[in-house]
Design a protein around this motif. Structure first.
Motif, PDB file in Angstrom:
ATOM      1  N   THR A 162       0.828  -1.209   0.000  1.00  0.00           N
ATOM      2  CA  THR A 162       0.000   0.000   0.000  1.00  0.00           C
ATOM      3  C   THR A 162       0.855   1.250   0.000  1.00  0.00           C
ATOM      4  N   LEU A 163       1.908   1.254   0.840  1.00  0.00           N
ATOM      5  CA  LEU A 163       2.802   2.416   0.892  1.00  0.00           C
ATOM      6  C   LEU A 163       3.539   2.571  -0.426  1.00  0.00           C
ATOM      7  N   ARG A 164       3.950   1.481  -1.021  1.00  0.00           N
ATOM      8  CA  ARG A 164       4.646   1.549  -2.311  1.00  0.00           C
ATOM      9  C   ARG A 164       3.747   2.178  -3.359  1.00  0.00           C
ATOM     10  N   GLN A 165       2.499   1.751  -3.403  1.00  0.00           N
ATOM     11  CA  GLN A 165       1.554   2.293  -4.381  1.00  0.00           C
ATOM     12  C   GLN A 165       1.345   3.788  -4.171  1.00  0.00           C
ATOM     13  N   GLU A 166       1.192   4.198  -2.915  1.00  0.00           N
ATOM     14  CA  GLU A 166       0.981   5.617  -2.615  1.00  0.00           C
ATOM     15  C   GLU A 166       2.188   6.449  -3.003  1.00  0.00           C
ATOM     16  N   ARG A 167       3.378   5.939  -2.683  1.00  0.00           N
ATOM     17  CA  ARG A 167       4.589   6.715  -2.961  1.00  0.00           C
ATOM     18  C   ARG A 167       4.836   6.836  -4.457  1.00  0.00           C
ATOM     19  N   VAL A 168       4.613   5.764  -5.183  1.00  0.00           N
ATOM     20  CA  VAL A 168       4.807   5.810  -6.632  1.00  0.00           C
ATOM     21  C   VAL A 168       3.811   6.779  -7.270  1.00  0.00           C
ATOM     22  N   ALA A 169       2.582   6.799  -6.772  1.00  0.00           N
ATOM     23  CA  ALA A 169       1.586   7.729  -7.300  1.00  0.00           C
ATOM     24  C   ALA A 169       2.016   9.175  -7.063  1.00  0.00           C
ATOM     25  N   ARG A 170       2.593   9.446  -5.905  1.00  0.00           N
ATOM     26  CA  ARG A 170       3.052  10.809  -5.610  1.00  0.00           C
ATOM     27  C   ARG A 170       4.230  11.197  -6.489  1.00  0.00           C
ATOM     28  N   VAL A 171       5.133  10.256  -6.762  1.00  0.00           N
ATOM     29  CA  VAL A 171       6.258  10.537  -7.660  1.00  0.00           C
ATOM     30  C   VAL A 171       5.737  10.877  -9.048  1.00  0.00           C
ATOM     31  N   ALA A 172       4.800  10.082  -9.550  1.00  0.00           N
ATOM     32  CA  ALA A 172       4.254  10.331 -10.883  1.00  0.00           C
ATOM     33  C   ALA A 172       3.572  11.693 -10.956  1.00  0.00           C
ATOM     34  N   GLU A 173       2.850  12.051  -9.912  1.00  0.00           N
ATOM     35  CA  GLU A 173       2.168  13.350  -9.894  1.00  0.00           C
ATOM     36  C   GLU A 173       3.180  14.489  -9.903  1.00  0.00           C
ATOM     37  N   ARG A 174       4.271  14.350  -9.143  1.00  0.00           N
ATOM     38  CA  ARG A 174       5.274  15.407  -9.058  1.00  0.00           C
ATOM     39  C   ARG A 174       6.055  15.547 -10.366  1.00  0.00           C
ATOM     40  N   LEU A 175       6.292  14.435 -11.046  1.00  0.00           N
ATOM     41  CA  LEU A 175       7.138  14.482 -12.230  1.00  0.00           C
ATOM     42  C   LEU A 175       6.378  14.848 -13.497  1.00  0.00           C
TER      43      LEU A 175
END
Length: 338
Positions: free
Chosen positions: A183-196
């Motif tokens: 769950t944390l991995r999914q959330e963090r990857v989503a935040r990276v994609a949004e920022r980039l």
């Protein structure tokens, strides 16, 4: 077959390798089974993923494999291994994850050479999904040039001003998030994609559709399970791991209309990525066998729920053949499981 013999006659080293393989990989009760692992086969080189094998390179590797080994379907090889009737120089081909290029690029190459492969599919990403590593890769690919500070989400600072820097960023990001709880991995990857890349859409066609999975099966290939969400099983509770394995198996069986009998552990290193409890789960859930990513070869004494796999990381077929020879001659005991 004539083409394979022509290659042998043209290349004395390949002939010697084939002969040597017959010595170190005999038939019968002392046979050794080589299982190869692949993920993607691209039609052309991808600048941000330069290590991913391309179609011409894969074709060359398959030509070498067909010439030097006896390539068998993995289910048949497992049965023969248990019975002590495996032929000499036995090898199997496997793919992990369920990429669409397995069907569109790899399958025609396999069919042209009369080769069989087993495809271990992560079910959650069928029909438009995107695995965490690919989400990071595609986000870095399309991100505008600049410097990105992701330290507030416990990642690094990345300078995306050049192709080389993007390749390094992808490698670092994947390593940093791979072992996070799902769950944390999914959330963090989503935040990276949004920022980039903000609202810019990411590809939705990297993984197979259900229809493509059926086409792969109908082409005579074996479909195996690879969990539903591709978690690191060792990072989950036993209940969570069991639920993810079951969900992946049932989804594939629903699509295929048949029992899924083989399994591949995500990441696959024994004692690090999966434990003895996961081996026992697979037996209880009705699988016939499973493969890891521990290097080496399987013998009749190998636990058939921990079959090793090897990837000859070379684009040159002759060097790949020599690496396979070395893998056959080096015994590596499976690490003890907890």
């Amino acid at each position: 077959m004539m083409g394979g013999w022509n290659k042998l006659l043209e290349n004395p080293l390949l002939w010697a390798t084939r002969t040597g393989l017959g010595v170190v990989s005999p038939r019968g009760e002392t046979a050794r089974l080589t299982v190869l692992i692949h993920h993607r086969v691209l039609a052309a080189r991808d600048p941000v993923q330069p290590s991913v094998i391309t179609a011409p390179e894969f074709a060359g590797q398959m030509d070498m494999l067909r010439t030097c080994f006896r390539v068998l379907p993995l289910p048949d090889a497992i049965i023969a291994l248990r019975a002590g009737t495996l032929p000499s120089r036995a090898a199997c081909i496997t793919f992990d994850d369920g990429y669409a290029d397995n069907l569109t690029v790899a399958l025609p190459i396999l069919q042209e050479r009369g080769l069989h492969a087993t495809f271990f599919v992560t079910s959650d990403y069928l029909d438009g999904g995107l695995m965490f590593n690919d989400r990071l890769t595609e986000a870095v690919r399309i991100a505008p040039e600049g410097r990105y500070d992701l330290s507030d989400i416990e990642l690094g600072c990345y300078d995306l001003e050049s192709l080389a820097s993007r390749i390094l960023a992808i490698d670092d990001l994947v390593k940093r998030v791979k072992y996070l709880p799902p769950t944390l991995r999914q959330e963090r990857v989503a935040r990276v994609a949004e920022r980039l890349c903000g609202d810019t859409p990411l590809p939705d066609n990297l993984m197979m559709t259900s229809d493509q999975l059926l086409a792969l099966r109908d082409a005579g290939m074996e479909i195996g399970a690879h969990t539903a969400s591709h978690p690191i099983l060792a990072e989950m509770s036993d209940d969570e791991a069991r639920a993810d394995i079951i969900r992946g198996k049932l989804r594939l069986e629903e699509i295929l209309g048949e029992r899924v009998r083989l399994f591949a552990y995500p990441n696959g290193r024994p004692g690090l990525d999966y434990y003895l409890s996961h081996v026992r789960m697979l037996e209880e859930l009705g699988f016939d066998a499973a493969v890891s990513t521990a290097r080496g070869v399987a013998t009749r004494q190998t636990d058939h729920f921990q079959l090793p796999r090897f990837s000859p990381w070379s684009r040159r077929p002759m060097r790949a053949a020599l690496l396979l020879m070395r893998n056959l001659t080096q015994r590596r005991p499976t690490p003890p499981l907890l």
